[in-house]
Design a protein around this motif. Structure first.
Motif, PDB file in Angstrom:
ATOM      1  N   GLN A 180       0.792  -1.218   0.000  1.00 33.41           N
ATOM      2  CA  GLN A 180       0.000   0.000   0.000  1.00 33.41           C
ATOM      3  C   GLN A 180       0.832   1.280   0.000  1.00 33.41           C
ATOM      4  OE1 GLN A 180      -2.923  -0.430  -0.849  1.00 33.41           O
ATOM      5  NE2 GLN A 180      -4.345  -0.902   0.782  1.00 33.41           N
ATOM      6  N   THR A 215     -11.457   0.415   0.891  1.00 32.94           N
ATOM      7  CA  THR A 215     -10.401  -0.544   0.577  1.00 32.94           C
ATOM      8  C   THR A 215     -10.089  -1.453   1.768  1.00 32.94           C
ATOM      9  OG1 THR A 215      -8.687   1.094   1.121  1.00 32.94           O
ATOM     10  CG2 THR A 215      -9.366   0.926  -1.178  1.00 32.94           C
ATOM     11  N   ALA A 264     -12.753  -3.989   1.564  1.00 32.94           N
ATOM     12  CA  ALA A 264     -12.395  -4.890   0.461  1.00 32.94           C
ATOM     13  C   ALA A 264     -11.272  -5.836   0.876  1.00 32.94           C
ATOM     14  CB  ALA A 264     -11.974  -4.074  -0.761  1.00 32.94           C
ATOM     15  N   GLY A 265     -10.291  -5.296   1.605  1.00 33.55           N
ATOM     16  CA  GLY A 265      -9.201  -6.143   2.082  1.00 33.55           C
ATOM     17  C   GLY A 265      -9.674  -7.187   3.069  1.00 33.55           C
ATOM     18  N   SER A 318     -11.498  -9.844   1.082  1.00 31.14           N
ATOM     19  CA  SER A 318     -10.561 -10.607   0.252  1.00 31.14           C
ATOM     20  C   SER A 318      -9.681 -11.526   1.095  1.00 31.14           C
ATOM     21  CB  SER A 318      -9.686  -9.655  -0.566  1.00 31.14           C
ATOM     22  OG  SER A 318     -10.467  -8.801  -1.376  1.00 31.14           O
ATOM     23  N   LEU A 363      -7.193   6.516  -5.015  1.00 33.22           N
ATOM     24  CA  LEU A 363      -7.530   5.093  -4.992  1.00 33.22           C
ATOM     25  C   LEU A 363      -6.322   4.245  -5.363  1.00 33.22           C
ATOM     26  CD1 LEU A 363      -9.725   2.966  -4.595  1.00 33.22           C
ATOM     27  CD2 LEU A 363     -10.294   3.193  -7.016  1.00 33.22           C
ATOM     28  N   GLY A 415      -4.769   0.985  -3.529  1.00 33.76           N
ATOM     29  CA  GLY A 415      -5.438   0.026  -4.395  1.00 33.76           C
ATOM     30  C   GLY A 415      -4.896  -1.376  -4.422  1.00 33.76           C
ATOM     31  N   SER A 459      -5.642  -3.917  -2.420  1.00 34.67           N
ATOM     32  CA  SER A 459      -6.435  -4.910  -1.681  1.00 34.67           C
ATOM     33  C   SER A 459      -6.674  -6.191  -2.477  1.00 34.67           C
ATOM     34  CB  SER A 459      -7.780  -4.308  -1.255  1.00 34.67           C
ATOM     35  OG  SER A 459      -8.479  -3.769  -2.362  1.00 34.67           O
ATOM     36  N   GLN A 511      -2.862  -1.604   7.461  1.00 31.62           N
ATOM     37  CA  GLN A 511      -3.658  -0.557   6.818  1.00 31.62           C
ATOM     38  C   GLN A 511      -3.704   0.710   7.668  1.00 31.62           C
ATOM     39  OE1 GLN A 511      -4.701  -0.766   3.799  1.00 31.62           O
ATOM     40  NE2 GLN A 511      -6.740   0.094   3.469  1.00 31.62           N
ATOM     41  N   ASN A 531      -8.273  -0.733 -11.395  1.00 32.32           N
ATOM     42  CA  ASN A 531      -8.189  -0.735  -9.930  1.00 32.32           C
ATOM     43  C   ASN A 531      -9.536  -0.853  -9.232  1.00 32.32           C
ATOM     44  OD1 ASN A 531      -5.449  -0.555  -8.813  1.00 32.32           O
ATOM     45  ND2 ASN A 531      -6.407   0.757  -7.308  1.00 32.32           N
ATOM     46  N   THR A 560     -10.830  -3.189  -6.002  1.00 32.62           N
ATOM     47  CA  THR A 560     -11.037  -2.544  -4.708  1.00 32.62           C
ATOM     48  C   THR A 560     -12.509  -2.313  -4.394  1.00 32.62           C
ATOM     49  OG1 THR A 560     -10.800  -0.357  -5.715  1.00 32.62           O
ATOM     50  CG2 THR A 560      -8.817  -1.363  -4.807  1.00 32.62           C
ATOM     51  N   ASN A 561     -13.359  -2.288  -5.398  1.00 31.76           N
ATOM     52  CA  ASN A 561     -14.763  -1.949  -5.180  1.00 31.76           C
ATOM     53  C   ASN A 561     -15.736  -2.998  -5.727  1.00 31.76           C
ATOM     54  OD1 ASN A 561     -13.188   0.689  -5.230  1.00 31.76           O
ATOM     55  ND2 ASN A 561     -15.172   1.441  -4.569  1.00 31.76           N
TER      56      ASN A 561
END
Length: 498
Positions: free
Chosen positions: A66, A97, A100-101, A104, A249, A253, A255, A279, A395, A399-400
């Motif tokens: 990151q 994010t 999202a992380g 994921s 982002l 980005g 993630s 993070q 990206n 991320t989204n």
């Protein structure tokens, strides 16, 4: 039927209305058999251990993914968006994010066969989606690796006063990425050098920020009276604002890579802890650095930003940041090559054995990745805008959009832990989106938590789509402007980029 068999076959007890994964019709002629998915990497079998990353190592990998290429681009986004809206926008993107992380990185607790976001796409939409998303994911990783090589060449140019052709410096970074990235087959080893990488970049940007505070006037300001033009509120067009949002982002980005980080952890159930530490450190560091530099420099931010405090500090900063910039190229090259390595050898004994096939595929994947990154850096005459284009176009998918759909999948399919997660043995297919997607939209009736998750998932998808369209449009206009004003460089340029 014995108990173990009952554990493997869903008998309709967890039907769809109750949030189960699948409903079986006992009258069907071909009764579907189910089995728990197998872990991708077996830590007890094989000669190569790909499950050696501690939670601390995972935290530093998250931090390194990151921070690096986008950290010092944030002050310029504050100038475009305005200071307070810029911080607010960055915090919102950081929250998204992080969610999202979380989705994921923790996915493999339910689906331990996962290694990349391509596997998540297959889970959601089938095998075709896995191939499509997997290819664009690899291209994205390889391009960021190329950007790491290019940034390393900037450092070498700054330290040597442009002592050689820039492409020669890029080639040095490319060779180093190949040698180290190939030698470290597991992320456990890369995590060790990532400690050095994070420390180097963080120290370098803090030195630059403090040096900017100590100066009477910005190093990039013209002679005479200056106007920092500090903007509390935005004074930008739509295209400028979207370009700034895409830049923010891009700085957060990574993630999509967290699937691979969790896949190589000793204890993947501790991923959330790693995510919070890694993070949080990066988000707070970025906000502090960007606020200090924008407040002191304003519109006179130099690009690359490590030169914002003058030539002497630039050389000191690049000298300290150099290991971190090189680690960026190594880490992203490694993770990109690992995608094809796992994709090709998945399910075979070669994945964790020191066979000729194992080494051939691994070395070949690394070689293709670094050569691809080198060529793109040299051939594309507007690489910064090209990387922004890739970041805006691709990206948000990682991320989204896909994390948002994964939230809906969890709501609609309601998977249990990995021991109970199932896949159809006969077809190899996952649950159809025609089943889980409509079910997800019904879960608002199950309480405020499910309703909040539903709204959050939909918001992530819609915001991702908005950034894709707006960011791509803005970047294309920026590329056109670069051609019109003649700032586009030549192919394989030797010019000084520091």
């Amino acid at each position: 039927m014995n108990q173990s068999k009952k554990d493997q076959i869903h008998d309709g007890e967890h039907d769809i209305d109750n949030g189960g994964c699948h409903e079986l019709n006992p009258d069907e002629n071909s009764k579907a058999l189910f089995q728990a998915p197998q872990d991708l990497f077996n830590s007890e079998e094989g000669e190569v251990n790909f499950r050696g990353v501690s939670w601390q190592g995972a935290a530093i990998l998250i931090a390194k993914f990151q921070i690096g290429l986008g950290a010092l681009s944030l002050p310029s986004t504050f100038h475009v968006l305005g200071f307070f809206p810029g911080i607010l926008c960055f915090v919102i993107l950081a929250v998204i994010t992080t969610v999202a992380g979380y989705v994921s990185g923790n996915a493999r607790q339910y689906y331990p066969q996962m290694h990349s976001i391509g596997d998540a796409a297959e889970l959601l939409f089938g095998k075709g989606a896995r191939e499509f998303i997997g290819i664009i994911y690899y291209i994205y990783l390889a391009l960021v690796a190329g950007a790491g090589m290019l940034t390393t060449s900037v450092a070498l140019n700054a330290l040597s006063n442009h002592g050689a052709c820039t492409m020669a410096f890029v080639a040095v970074a490319c060779a180093a990425a190949f040698i180290f990235g190939t030698g470290f087959r597991s992320l456990e080893k890369v995590a060790w050098i990532s400690w050095i990488g994070v420390a180097g970049i963080v120290f370098a940007i803090w030195i630059t920020a403090i040096a900017c505070l100590a100066r009477d006037r910005p190093a990039g300001a013209p002679p005479g009276p200056i106007n920092l033009d500090i903007r509390v509120l935005p004074q930008a067009s739509f295209t400028e604002a979207m370009s700034a949002i895409s830049t923010q982002l891009f700085a957060l980005g990574a993630s999509g890579t967290f699937f691979s980080v969790a896949a190589e952890m000793k204890e993947p159930e501790k991923f959330t802890r790693s995510l919070i530490y890694g993070q949080s450190f990066i988000v707070l560091t970025n906000i502090a650095i960007a606020s200090i530099m924008y407040g002191k420099i304003g519109q006179y931010l130099v690009s690359p930003a490590l030169g914002s405090a003058g030539d002497l500090i630039k050389k000191i900063s690049y000298g300290i940041a150099f290991p971190g910039l090189l680690v960026t190229a190594i880490l992203w090259s490694h993770i990109a090559a690992k995608y094809w390595f796992v994709r090709i050898l998945r399910g075979t004994r070669h994945l964790q054995s020191n066979t000729v096939t194992h080494w051939t595929v691994w070395i070949g994947s690394m070689a293709v990745t670094v050569v691809f990154g080198f060529i793109v850096v040299g051939v594309v005459p507007f690489f910064d805008d090209f990387l922004s284009l890739v970041g805006a176009l691709i990206n948000p998918v990682f991320t989204n959009v896909l994390p948002g759909f994964m939230i809906l999948f969890y709501l609609g399919a309601n998977p249990s832990r990995a021991s109970d997660s199932v896949r159809n043995v006969e077809t190899g297919n996952v649950i159809s989106p025609m089943i889980w997607l409509p079910n997800a939209f019904k879960t608002y009736r199950n309480g405020w938590k499910q309703a909040s998750a539903l709204v959050g998932g939909i918001f992530m998808i819609l915001l991702g789509a908005f950034i894709i369209v707006g960011g791509t449009y803005s970047t294309v206009l920026s590329i056109q402007a670069s051609y019109h004003d003649g700032s586009v460089s030549g192919v394989f340029s030797c010019g000084d980029n520091s």
